[in-house]
Design an enzyme around this catalytic site. Sequence first.
Site, PDB file in Angstrom:
ATOM      1  N   LEU A  64     -39.750 -94.248 -23.668  1.00 38.89           N
ATOM      2  CA  LEU A  64     -39.317 -92.865 -23.881  1.00 38.89           C
ATOM      3  C   LEU A  64     -38.979 -92.154 -22.581  1.00 38.89           C
ATOM      4  O   LEU A  64     -38.434 -91.043 -22.606  1.00 38.89           O
ATOM      5  CB  LEU A  64     -40.426 -92.078 -24.610  1.00 38.89           C
ATOM      6  CG  LEU A  64     -40.939 -92.691 -25.910  1.00 38.89           C
ATOM      7  CD1 LEU A  64     -42.112 -91.880 -26.439  1.00 38.89           C
ATOM      8  CD2 LEU A  64     -39.827 -92.758 -26.948  1.00 38.89           C
ATOM      9  N   TYR A 114     -24.725 -88.262 -17.841  1.00 33.53           N
ATOM     10  CA  TYR A 114     -25.932 -88.497 -18.653  1.00 33.53           C
ATOM     11  C   TYR A 114     -25.657 -89.540 -19.725  1.00 33.53           C
ATOM     12  O   TYR A 114     -26.410 -90.516 -19.885  1.00 33.53           O
ATOM     13  CB  TYR A 114     -26.402 -87.187 -19.281  1.00 33.53           C
ATOM     14  CG  TYR A 114     -27.545 -87.356 -20.250  1.00 33.53           C
ATOM     15  CD1 TYR A 114     -28.782 -87.820 -19.822  1.00 33.53           C
ATOM     16  CD2 TYR A 114     -27.398 -87.047 -21.603  1.00 33.53           C
ATOM     17  CE1 TYR A 114     -29.840 -87.978 -20.711  1.00 33.53           C
ATOM     18  CE2 TYR A 114     -28.447 -87.194 -22.496  1.00 33.53           C
ATOM     19  CZ  TYR A 114     -29.663 -87.667 -22.050  1.00 33.53           C
ATOM     20  OH  TYR A 114     -30.704 -87.828 -22.931  1.00 33.53           O
ATOM     21  N   LYS A 118     -27.303 -93.392 -20.216  1.00 37.45           N
ATOM     22  CA  LYS A 118     -27.988 -93.812 -21.439  1.00 37.45           C
ATOM     23  C   LYS A 118     -27.308 -95.043 -22.033  1.00 37.45           C
ATOM     24  O   LYS A 118     -27.971 -95.967 -22.532  1.00 37.45           O
ATOM     25  CB  LYS A 118     -28.016 -92.666 -22.456  1.00 37.45           C
ATOM     26  CG  LYS A 118     -29.046 -91.593 -22.165  1.00 37.45           C
ATOM     27  CD  LYS A 118     -30.459 -92.151 -22.282  1.00 37.45           C
ATOM     28  CE  LYS A 118     -31.513 -91.068 -22.206  1.00 37.45           C
ATOM     29  NZ  LYS A 118     -32.886 -91.615 -22.303  1.00 37.45           N
ATOM     30  N   ASN A 143     -30.735 -83.768 -31.756  1.00 34.42           N
ATOM     31  CA  ASN A 143     -31.640 -82.732 -31.235  1.00 34.42           C
ATOM     32  C   ASN A 143     -32.995 -82.839 -31.927  1.00 34.42           C
ATOM     33  O   ASN A 143     -33.092 -82.677 -33.145  1.00 34.42           O
ATOM     34  CB  ASN A 143     -31.044 -81.343 -31.483  1.00 34.42           C
ATOM     35  CG  ASN A 143     -29.715 -81.159 -30.785  1.00 34.42           C
ATOM     36  OD1 ASN A 143     -29.642 -80.963 -29.592  1.00 34.42           O
ATOM     37  ND2 ASN A 143     -28.625 -81.246 -31.558  1.00 34.42           N
ATOM     38  N   PRO A 292     -70.183 -50.216 -53.532  1.00 32.73           N
ATOM     39  CA  PRO A 292     -71.124 -50.317 -54.653  1.00 32.73           C
ATOM     40  C   PRO A 292     -70.930 -49.194 -55.676  1.00 32.73           C
ATOM     41  O   PRO A 292     -70.744 -48.027 -55.316  1.00 32.73           O
ATOM     42  CB  PRO A 292     -72.495 -50.210 -53.973  1.00 32.73           C
ATOM     43  CG  PRO A 292     -72.260 -50.733 -52.589  1.00 32.73           C
ATOM     44  CD  PRO A 292     -70.877 -50.279 -52.223  1.00 32.73           C
ATOM     45  N   GLY A 293     -70.932 -49.570 -56.947  1.00 36.49           N
ATOM     46  CA  GLY A 293     -70.803 -48.606 -58.036  1.00 36.49           C
ATOM     47  C   GLY A 293     -69.387 -48.179 -58.337  1.00 36.49           C
ATOM     48  O   GLY A 293     -69.150 -47.429 -59.302  1.00 36.49           O
TER      49      GLY A 293
END
Length: 380
Positions: A64, A114, A118, A143, A292-293
Amino acid sequence: MNILVTGAQGFVGKNLCATLRNIAEGKDKSFGLDPDLTIFEYDVDTPPSLLHDWCAQCDFVFHLAGVNRPKDEREFAQGNRDFTQMLLDTLAKAGNACPVMLSSSIQAQMDNPYGQSKREAEQALLAHEKRCGAKALIYRFPNVFGKWCRPNYNSVVATFCHNIANNLPITVNDPEIRLTLVYIDDVVSALIAALRGEECREDGFCVVPITHSVSLGALAEYLRAFRDSRQTLAAPKVGDDFERKLYATYLSYLPAAEFSYPLRTHSDARGSFTEILRTAERGQFSVNISKPGITKGQHWHNTKNEKFVVVSGQGVIRFRRIDSEEILEYVVSGEKIEVVDIPTGYTHSIVNTGQSDMVTFMWASECFNEQKPDTFYLEV
């Protein structure tokens, strides 16, 4: 099995090594691989002597490492073609004919420094395959996006995610330009399939079978909507494969100090109501706290239906069909988590019968609409 990963600290390398380590530690059994793995992680800081030792021991190579944005164009050839050739020569010298996977690029088809470097790396691997009988697996990745990709480098997704998450501007010169994207987890899955000898090939090259196509303008819109969802409370469409992956990617670029965000809470003497999420397709999610209540509700709906889950405290949910005098009661408590459906046509209430706050998680099939609330007061 011994696995050599070059470029182990790069974007793809980090994700692949993290998954391989999970497999080796028995944490991830989903790939069906024997956990008896040793991972040799090679990067720019690794002593060269180790590479020679690892090339003699490895059973598979994920190559890689590479250069894609150097200060000097000559580094393309050095980092892509020359390093690949050196790696292959080292394997050959050790008499190791193990399979070699090469991370190439779609730019290998192009006539630029590039792409040329490659392409020459690909040719070197094919020559190595012919000379030594080592299986060559060449991936021309489009990509790649996902967590840990460096922004403002060579990934528009990473750059857009980083900038939008950090409230920085982005530039969209041509919103109609279409991108072919592959998600990092799909890349890792494809690479591990290749490790098992189950790579996917097209026209002689190995490929990641799952790809996504999106325009540059649509990509920006997705990411802005993710940013704005902290105010709109709109949930991403995680049923859409691409949106789910993109949202996961976006969140990985949030500033560490901004993982949390406030919600708007409506409070009074009875307690509070806080909406968490809203979706056009799946309704609205909220948290209700009752003192409560206190009795809340006392209303009914024509079409809107709800689900109540008391997660703390205790209370009673009462129902009465609007054309009946019969009252139904369900005792609820955080000690027994269960869902109570609120059907249409029944007026209903929820009473906190305990001594502490009662916390109820609520789902409604429709987001609240002031113009059409579908909520009608009627005591149970």
